[in-house]
Motif scaffolding. Structure first.
Motif, PDB file in Angstrom:
ATOM      1  N   ARG A 149       4.423   9.718  24.578  1.00 19.41           N
ATOM      2  CA  ARG A 149       4.196  10.287  23.247  1.00 19.41           C
ATOM      3  C   ARG A 149       3.365   9.376  22.344  1.00 19.41           C
ATOM      4  NH1 ARG A 149       8.937  12.476  25.067  1.00 19.41           N
ATOM      5  NH2 ARG A 149       9.426  14.579  24.342  1.00 19.41           N
ATOM      6  N   ILE A 150       2.984   8.226  22.837  1.00 20.23           N
ATOM      7  CA  ILE A 150       2.162   7.300  22.057  1.00 20.23           C
ATOM      8  C   ILE A 150       0.717   7.478  22.487  1.00 20.23           C
ATOM      9  CG2 ILE A 150       1.732   4.877  21.491  1.00 20.23           C
ATOM     10  CD1 ILE A 150       4.722   4.360  22.134  1.00 20.23           C
ATOM     11  N   ASP A 151      -0.122   7.970  21.594  1.00 23.49           N
ATOM     12  CA  ASP A 151      -1.501   8.320  21.927  1.00 23.49           C
ATOM     13  C   ASP A 151      -2.427   7.120  22.043  1.00 23.49           C
ATOM     14  OD1 ASP A 151      -0.810  10.976  21.907  1.00 23.49           O
ATOM     15  OD2 ASP A 151      -1.491  11.328  19.862  1.00 23.49           O
ATOM     16  N   LEU A 152      -2.258   6.150  21.190  1.00 22.46           N
ATOM     17  CA  LEU A 152      -3.172   5.015  21.159  1.00 22.46           C
ATOM     18  C   LEU A 152      -2.425   3.729  21.476  1.00 22.46           C
ATOM     19  CD1 LEU A 152      -5.011   5.891  17.820  1.00 22.46           C
ATOM     20  CD2 LEU A 152      -5.618   6.600  20.128  1.00 22.46           C
ATOM     21  N   ARG A 153      -2.755   3.135  22.612  1.00 25.30           N
ATOM     22  CA  ARG A 153      -2.157   1.868  23.025  1.00 25.30           C
ATOM     23  C   ARG A 153      -3.291   0.869  23.167  1.00 25.30           C
ATOM     24  NH1 ARG A 153       0.569   4.290  28.159  1.00 25.30           N
ATOM     25  NH2 ARG A 153       0.803   6.342  27.260  1.00 25.30           N
ATOM     26  N   ILE A 154      -3.381  -0.029  22.231  1.00 26.48           N
ATOM     27  CA  ILE A 154      -4.493  -0.973  22.193  1.00 26.48           C
ATOM     28  C   ILE A 154      -3.945  -2.391  22.164  1.00 26.48           C
ATOM     29  CG2 ILE A 154      -6.526  -1.714  20.901  1.00 26.48           C
ATOM     30  CD1 ILE A 154      -6.478   1.127  19.628  1.00 26.48           C
ATOM     31  N   GLU A 155      -4.431  -3.211  23.074  1.00 24.10           N
ATOM     32  CA  GLU A 155      -4.022  -4.612  23.077  1.00 24.10           C
ATOM     33  C   GLU A 155      -4.861  -5.354  22.042  1.00 24.10           C
ATOM     34  OE1 GLU A 155      -4.401  -8.273  26.115  1.00 24.10           O
ATOM     35  OE2 GLU A 155      -3.504  -6.450  26.940  1.00 24.10           O
ATOM     36  N   VAL A 156      -4.201  -6.008  21.128  1.00 17.88           N
ATOM     37  CA  VAL A 156      -4.873  -6.742  20.065  1.00 17.88           C
ATOM     38  C   VAL A 156      -4.508  -8.211  20.205  1.00 17.88           C
ATOM     39  CG1 VAL A 156      -5.151  -6.999  17.573  1.00 17.88           C
ATOM     40  CG2 VAL A 156      -4.746  -4.736  18.548  1.00 17.88           C
ATOM     41  N   GLY A 157      -5.499  -9.018  20.469  1.00 17.44           N
ATOM     42  CA  GLY A 157      -5.272 -10.450  20.613  1.00 17.44           C
ATOM     43  C   GLY A 157      -5.086 -11.119  19.271  1.00 17.44           C
ATOM     44  N   ALA A 158      -4.590 -12.330  19.322  1.00 17.71           N
ATOM     45  CA  ALA A 158      -4.397 -13.107  18.097  1.00 17.71           C
ATOM     46  C   ALA A 158      -5.754 -13.403  17.454  1.00 17.71           C
ATOM     47  CB  ALA A 158      -3.681 -14.413  18.415  1.00 17.71           C
ATOM     48  N   VAL A 159      -5.766 -13.476  16.155  1.00 18.99           N
ATOM     49  CA  VAL A 159      -6.983 -13.788  15.410  1.00 18.99           C
ATOM     50  C   VAL A 159      -7.201 -15.295  15.469  1.00 18.99           C
ATOM     51  CG1 VAL A 159      -8.092 -13.719  13.151  1.00 18.99           C
ATOM     52  CG2 VAL A 159      -6.653 -11.825  13.887  1.00 18.99           C
ATOM     53  N   THR A 160      -8.418 -15.681  15.826  1.00 15.38           N
ATOM     54  CA  THR A 160      -8.761 -17.102  15.891  1.00 15.38           C
ATOM     55  C   THR A 160      -9.558 -17.492  14.655  1.00 15.38           C
ATOM     56  OG1 THR A 160     -10.860 -16.733  17.017  1.00 15.38           O
ATOM     57  CG2 THR A 160      -8.885 -16.975  18.418  1.00 15.38           C
ATOM     58  N   ALA A 161      -9.749 -18.785  14.468  1.00 11.34           N
ATOM     59  CA  ALA A 161     -10.561 -19.262  13.350  1.00 11.34           C
ATOM     60  C   ALA A 161     -11.988 -18.744  13.476  1.00 11.34           C
ATOM     61  CB  ALA A 161     -10.547 -20.786  13.307  1.00 11.34           C
ATOM     62  N   ALA A 162     -12.499 -18.666  14.706  1.00  7.98           N
ATOM     63  CA  ALA A 162     -13.853 -18.145  14.916  1.00  7.98           C
ATOM     64  C   ALA A 162     -13.956 -16.685  14.484  1.00  7.98           C
ATOM     65  CB  ALA A 162     -14.246 -18.295  16.389  1.00  7.98           C
ATOM     66  N   ASP A 163     -12.890 -15.912  14.691  1.00  5.83           N
ATOM     67  CA  ASP A 163     -12.884 -14.508  14.260  1.00  5.83           C
ATOM     68  C   ASP A 163     -12.984 -14.388  12.748  1.00  5.83           C
ATOM     69  OD1 ASP A 163     -12.539 -13.597  16.895  1.00  5.83           O
ATOM     70  OD2 ASP A 163     -10.353 -13.637  16.732  1.00  5.83           O
ATOM     71  N   LEU A 164     -12.376 -15.315  12.053  1.00 10.40           N
ATOM     72  CA  LEU A 164     -12.329 -15.253  10.597  1.00 10.40           C
ATOM     73  C   LEU A 164     -13.683 -15.499   9.940  1.00 10.40           C
ATOM     74  CD1 LEU A 164      -8.954 -17.107  10.006  1.00 10.40           C
ATOM     75  CD2 LEU A 164      -9.378 -14.637   9.914  1.00 10.40           C
ATOM     76  N   ILE A 165     -14.602 -16.142  10.643  1.00 12.41           N
ATOM     77  CA  ILE A 165     -15.901 -16.437  10.037  1.00 12.41           C
ATOM     78  C   ILE A 165     -17.006 -15.508  10.549  1.00 12.41           C
ATOM     79  CG2 ILE A 165     -15.359 -18.844   9.543  1.00 12.41           C
ATOM     80  CD1 ILE A 165     -16.950 -19.605  12.053  1.00 12.41           C
ATOM     81  N   LEU A 166     -16.621 -14.469  11.305  1.00  9.74           N
ATOM     82  CA  LEU A 166     -17.614 -13.497  11.777  1.00  9.74           C
ATOM     83  C   LEU A 166     -18.179 -12.718  10.595  1.00  9.74           C
ATOM     84  CD1 LEU A 166     -15.824 -12.063  14.938  1.00  9.74           C
ATOM     85  CD2 LEU A 166     -17.854 -13.519  14.886  1.00  9.74           C
ATOM     86  N   PRO A 167     -19.405 -12.202  10.729  1.00  9.67           N
ATOM     87  CA  PRO A 167     -19.947 -11.380   9.647  1.00  9.67           C
ATOM     88  C   PRO A 167     -19.137 -10.088   9.517  1.00  9.67           C
ATOM     89  CG  PRO A 167     -21.412 -11.378  11.559  1.00  9.67           C
ATOM     90  CD  PRO A 167     -20.331 -12.364  11.835  1.00  9.67           C
ATOM     91  N   PRO A 168     -19.176  -9.477   8.343  1.00 12.90           N
ATOM     92  CA  PRO A 168     -18.396  -8.248   8.148  1.00 12.90           C
ATOM     93  C   PRO A 168     -18.913  -7.127   9.045  1.00 12.90           C
ATOM     94  CG  PRO A 168     -19.831  -8.668   6.265  1.00 12.90           C
ATOM     95  CD  PRO A 168     -19.938  -9.855   7.166  1.00 12.90           C
ATOM     96  N   PRO A 169     -18.057  -6.163   9.365  1.00 13.48           N
ATOM     97  CA  PRO A 169     -18.494  -5.050  10.211  1.00 13.48           C
ATOM     98  C   PRO A 169     -19.590  -4.237   9.521  1.00 13.48           C
ATOM     99  CG  PRO A 169     -16.270  -4.675   9.371  1.00 13.48           C
ATOM    100  CD  PRO A 169     -16.684  -6.049   8.946  1.00 13.48           C
ATOM    101  N   THR A 170     -20.400  -3.552  10.342  1.00 10.08           N
ATOM    102  CA  THR A 170     -21.503  -2.770   9.771  1.00 10.08           C
ATOM    103  C   THR A 170     -20.994  -1.544   9.029  1.00 10.08           C
ATOM    104  OG1 THR A 170     -21.766  -1.603  11.875  1.00 10.08           O
ATOM    105  CG2 THR A 170     -23.169  -3.528  11.505  1.00 10.08           C
ATOM    106  N   GLU A 171     -19.863  -1.006   9.446  1.00 11.63           N
ATOM    107  CA  GLU A 171     -19.279   0.137   8.752  1.00 11.63           C
ATOM    108  C   GLU A 171     -18.071  -0.350   7.967  1.00 11.63           C
ATOM    109  OE1 GLU A 171     -18.340   4.667   9.909  1.00 11.63           O
ATOM    110  OE2 GLU A 171     -17.152   3.237  11.026  1.00 11.63           O
TER     111      GLU A 171
END
Length: 169
Positions: free
Chosen positions: A39-61
């Protein structure tokens, strides 16, 4: 949910104190019944946020653009079901299975994909229809009239692994 009891089994370099990480993940995942998981439609594995992730440019949308796409998709769905005379049905998630089969009928490539995936992933009837609902929603978000192979492939990717985790003792 966490991947295991401690929540860190999928972290690089982490060794779970309960035994091999795979065993811990399998035991924890086996606690969820198949019918509930179905009954769960969306099962997405989400990894931990790293310091490198925090300094990425903002998403285009951004959030405003995403909200506009979602509102447009919801309007499409509302009109679709109103045109069919379905009262109380305003989204793909709430429409009857027989109707979703009609409105989410995929193209030829998509039909082959969903047929093969239903066998390979051992989709139940519920899982099959829920996959069609998600694919129809993805097509609505893209603003396309027909559900295509790409929409089905993405919807199937959200179903998760084909086999249930097996508890290892």
């Amino acid at each position: 949910m966490n991947p295991c009891r401690c929540g860190q089994a999928l972290e690089p370099g982490y060794a779970c104190r309960r035994g091999p990480n795979e065993r811990c993940v399998a035991q924890y995942g086996a606690r969820i019944s198949g019918p509930l998981l179905d009954r769960i439609d969306l099962r997405i594995e989400v990894g931990a946020v790293t310091a490198a992730d925090l300094i990425l440019p903002p998403p285009t949308e951004g959030s405003a653009e995403t909200a506009a796409r979602v509102a447009a998709a919801r309007e499409i769905q509302t009109r679709r079901f109103a045109a069919r005379g379905l009262t109380g049905v305003i989204t793909n998630a709430t429409c009857p299975a027989t109707v979703i089969e009609e409105v989410a009928a995929p193209d030829a490539d998509g039909t082959r994909l969903i047929r093969d995936a239903a066998e390979a992933m051992r989709l139940s009837a519920r899982g099959f229809h829920r996959t069609l609902r998600v694919a129809r929603t993805l097509a609505d978000l893209d603003g396309t009239e027909r559900v295509g192979r790409l929409h089905l492939a993405e919807a199937l990717s959200y179903r998760g692994r084909a086999e249930r985790p097996v508890a290892m003792v």
